[in-house]
Design a protein around this motif. Structure first.
Motif, PDB file in Angstrom:
ATOM      1  N   UNK A 115       0.832  -1.210   0.000  1.00 19.72           N
ATOM      2  CA  UNK A 115       0.000   0.000   0.000  1.00 19.72           C
ATOM      3  C   UNK A 115       0.863   1.255   0.000  1.00 19.72           C
ATOM      4  N   UNK A 116       1.816   1.256  -0.923  1.00 11.21           N
ATOM      5  CA  UNK A 116       2.714   2.393  -1.075  1.00 11.21           C
ATOM      6  C   UNK A 116       2.705   2.870  -2.523  1.00 11.21           C
ATOM      7  N   UNK A 117       2.947   4.176  -2.678  1.00 11.10           N
ATOM      8  CA  UNK A 117       3.008   4.746  -4.020  1.00 11.10           C
ATOM      9  C   UNK A 117       4.272   4.268  -4.728  1.00 11.10           C
ATOM     10  N   UNK A 118       4.124   3.897  -5.984  1.00  4.63           N
ATOM     11  CA  UNK A 118       5.247   3.520  -6.846  1.00  4.63           C
ATOM     12  C   UNK A 118       5.103   4.299  -8.143  1.00  4.63           C
ATOM     13  N   UNK A 119       6.142   5.004  -8.542  1.00  2.00           N
ATOM     14  CA  UNK A 119       6.076   5.834  -9.740  1.00  2.00           C
ATOM     15  C   UNK A 119       7.413   5.777 -10.467  1.00  2.00           C
ATOM     16  N   UNK A 120       7.404   6.169 -11.733  1.00  4.39           N
ATOM     17  CA  UNK A 120       8.608   6.126 -12.568  1.00  4.39           C
ATOM     18  C   UNK A 120       8.874   7.518 -13.123  1.00  4.39           C
ATOM     19  N   UNK A 121      10.120   7.946 -13.056  1.00  6.27           N
ATOM     20  CA  UNK A 121      10.524   9.305 -13.427  1.00  6.27           C
ATOM     21  C   UNK A 121      10.662   9.413 -14.945  1.00  6.27           C
ATOM     22  N   UNK A 122       9.538   9.685 -15.607  1.00  7.16           N
ATOM     23  CA  UNK A 122       9.544   9.965 -17.046  1.00  7.16           C
ATOM     24  C   UNK A 122       9.434  11.482 -17.215  1.00  7.16           C
ATOM     25  N   UNK A 123      10.520  12.175 -16.894  1.00  7.26           N
ATOM     26  CA  UNK A 123      10.483  13.635 -16.835  1.00  7.26           C
ATOM     27  C   UNK A 123      10.205  14.301 -18.170  1.00  7.26           C
ATOM     28  N   UNK A 124      10.481  13.596 -19.284  1.00  8.52           N
ATOM     29  CA  UNK A 124      10.359  14.280 -20.565  1.00  8.52           C
ATOM     30  C   UNK A 124       8.913  14.412 -21.043  1.00  8.52           C
ATOM     31  N   UNK A 125       7.954  13.955 -20.247  1.00  7.17           N
ATOM     32  CA  UNK A 125       6.574  14.369 -20.505  1.00  7.17           C
ATOM     33  C   UNK A 125       6.409  15.872 -20.279  1.00  7.17           C
ATOM     34  N   UNK A 126       7.344  16.462 -19.499  1.00  7.84           N
ATOM     35  CA  UNK A 126       7.280  17.887 -19.202  1.00  7.84           C
ATOM     36  C   UNK A 126       8.358  18.667 -19.942  1.00  7.84           C
ATOM     37  N   UNK A 127       8.870  18.110 -21.048  1.00  6.92           N
ATOM     38  CA  UNK A 127       9.654  18.908 -21.999  1.00  6.92           C
ATOM     39  C   UNK A 127       8.719  19.918 -22.656  1.00  6.92           C
ATOM     40  N   UNK A 320       1.813   6.548 -13.303  1.00 11.51           N
ATOM     41  CA  UNK A 320       1.480   5.263 -12.685  1.00 11.51           C
ATOM     42  C   UNK A 320       2.401   4.169 -13.197  1.00 11.51           C
ATOM     43  N   UNK A 321       2.754   3.203 -12.356  1.00  6.60           N
ATOM     44  CA  UNK A 321       3.675   2.157 -12.800  1.00  6.60           C
ATOM     45  C   UNK A 321       3.104   1.310 -13.929  1.00  6.60           C
ATOM     46  N   UNK A 322       1.782   1.236 -14.033  1.00  6.82           N
ATOM     47  CA  UNK A 322       1.185   0.486 -15.141  1.00  6.82           C
ATOM     48  C   UNK A 322       1.541   1.106 -16.489  1.00  6.82           C
ATOM     49  N   UNK A 323       1.696   2.430 -16.524  1.00  4.97           N
ATOM     50  CA  UNK A 323       2.114   3.085 -17.770  1.00  4.97           C
ATOM     51  C   UNK A 323       3.581   2.781 -18.065  1.00  4.97           C
ATOM     52  N   UNK A 324       4.403   2.760 -17.033  1.00  5.92           N
ATOM     53  CA  UNK A 324       5.813   2.395 -17.222  1.00  5.92           C
ATOM     54  C   UNK A 324       5.954   0.935 -17.624  1.00  5.92           C
ATOM     55  N   UNK A 325       5.017   0.096 -17.185  1.00  5.91           N
ATOM     56  CA  UNK A 325       5.033  -1.309 -17.583  1.00  5.91           C
ATOM     57  C   UNK A 325       4.846  -1.448 -19.087  1.00  5.91           C
ATOM     58  N   UNK A 326       4.004  -0.610 -19.671  1.00  2.00           N
ATOM     59  CA  UNK A 326       3.815  -0.646 -21.128  1.00  2.00           C
ATOM     60  C   UNK A 326       5.115  -0.283 -21.855  1.00  2.00           C
ATOM     61  N   UNK A 327       5.834   0.696 -21.324  1.00  2.00           N
ATOM     62  CA  UNK A 327       7.130   1.046 -21.909  1.00  2.00           C
ATOM     63  C   UNK A 327       8.078  -0.145 -21.833  1.00  2.00           C
ATOM     64  N   UNK A 328       8.089  -0.843 -20.698  1.00  2.00           N
ATOM     65  CA  UNK A 328       8.983  -1.983 -20.556  1.00  2.00           C
ATOM     66  C   UNK A 328       8.612  -3.106 -21.524  1.00  2.00           C
ATOM     67  N   UNK A 329       7.322  -3.273 -21.783  1.00  2.00           N
ATOM     68  CA  UNK A 329       6.941  -4.301 -22.751  1.00  2.00           C
ATOM     69  C   UNK A 329       7.530  -3.979 -24.124  1.00  2.00           C
ATOM     70  N   UNK A 330       7.478  -2.696 -24.504  1.00  2.00           N
ATOM     71  CA  UNK A 330       8.020  -2.311 -25.809  1.00  2.00           C
ATOM     72  C   UNK A 330       9.551  -2.387 -25.827  1.00  2.00           C
ATOM     73  N   UNK A 331      10.196  -2.033 -24.719  1.00  2.00           N
ATOM     74  CA  UNK A 331      11.653  -2.187 -24.622  1.00  2.00           C
ATOM     75  C   UNK A 331      12.027  -3.650 -24.836  1.00  2.00           C
TER      76      UNK A 331
END
Length: 352
Positions: A115-127, A320-331
């Protein structure tokens, strides 16, 4: 007054020193409280009031740390994030999220369990340039988009002695810049139907890929993602073609350069980009007109402000980590595509 969230930063390499530390310190309601590093003198020189821990374990054991940021070599992201979650900390992981889909799914399940927040630093959404292109596409003035090209080209002919270029798991440009370009493409167009990737080691004495060319397939739309370490004359950052016109954006977002120079937000003109969008649009009788449009300012601090609000107020997780999971699938699919020399179908399964 609500006490600030105490943030502990694992590692003090390029990502931590250039991005995470100054961005955390710039956000009201966050306090950069501790950094784990084997180079305490470097930390104290930059952040004299921050506690230095000898190891990540010592930092994670501190009861006053609320949020742990994992900004260590890529192959340590999953085990360190898991340790931090088990210690009861909220966790931010620098991109790439993990080395593979299995590790990503395991971390998401653990964060739910704890029950903890997990997030991924995709900073370039804010380029600023990306946000400007995103707004232009949403406006619809280019019509139906048929070609989108995103380049991240650099000229670094000498291979540096660092883990990013070591040839170890998680090194190379596909793991370094691929997550940025893939995440931006997913924000604009969603998951593709298929992906194909070509990778190469082009520099003398290269030990990891320093060039890649990926194509994401969406019906008639083609999305090209390209990065190179041997491009002295760089291509436009973005090139977009639609049924009603085209858009070109040259030059990179200015925030990384400013951070490397020691500037910190909120500095005057933070995130301002001198290179505008260049539009060529179809008018009456298909006559073409050229115009420019200034970019909106970029602002990486919006990510950490979102993390603060997600922890304190229950606001949406900015990544959300679920969005980062999609990136990992493509990687992961891209890696197989490059090894086998074939187009890979994207078969997304969201369950964890």
């Amino acid at each position: 007054m609500t006490a600030p969230l105490n943030v502990g930063l694992l590692g003090f390499g390029y990502a931590s020193a250039t991005f995470h530390a100054p961005l955390i310190a710039a956000v009201p309601g966050l306090k950069l409280a501790a950094i784990s590093s084997s180079r305490p003198h470097d930390v104290h020189a930059a952040w004299p009031d921050v506690t230095v821990c000898e190891t990540p374990e010592h930092l994670m054991a501190k009861p006053d740390i609320d949020l742990v940021v994992v900004a260590t070599p890529n192959n340590t992201h999953a085990p360190l994030a898991a340790q931090a979650l088990m210690a009861g900390k909220h966790v931010v992981v620098d991109k790439p999220f993990t080395l593979n889909v299995r590790e990503a799914r395991d971390l998401i399940a653990l964060a739910r369990q704890q029950q903890r927040l997990l997030s991924v630093f995709q900073n370039r959404r804010w380029d600023g340039d990306f946000m400007s292109v995103q707004a232009a596409l949403a406006h619809g003035g280019l019509g139906r988009i048929v070609h989108f090209e995103s380049h991240f080209d650099r000229y670094r002919p000498v291979v540096p002695q660092r883990w990013r270029d070591s040839g170890e798991p998680g090194s190379g440009l596909w793991f370094d810049l691929g997550p940025h370009l893939l995440d931006q493409a997913l924000q604009l167009f969603g998951l593709p139907q298929a992906l194909s990737l070509d990778r190469a080691q082009q520099r003398d004495h290269s030990r990891a890929d320093d060039w890649f060319h990926a194509i994401l397939h969406y019906d008639a739309l083609r999305v090209v993602l390209h990065a190179s370490a041997l491009t002295a004359h760089v291509a436009p950052r973005f090139t977009v073609h639609g049924t009603l016109g085209s858009l070109v954006k040259c030059g990179l977002d200015t925030q990384e350069t400013a951070l490397k120079a020691g500037l910190r937000p909120p500095h005057a003109d933070w995130g301002m980009d001198p290179n505008p969008l260049r539009l060529t649009l179809s008018g009456p009788h298909q006559a073409l007109t050229d115009s420019t449009q200034a970019c909106v300012p970029g602002d990486y601090t919006r990510y950490y402000a979102g993390i603060r609000d997600a922890v304190r107020q229950g606001s949406p997780n900015p990544i959300p980590p679920e969005e980062a999971l999609k990136v990992m699938q493509l990687i992961e699919l891209g890696w197989v595509s490059a090894q086998e020399g074939r187009r890979m179908t994207v078969d997304w399964r969201s369950e964890v």
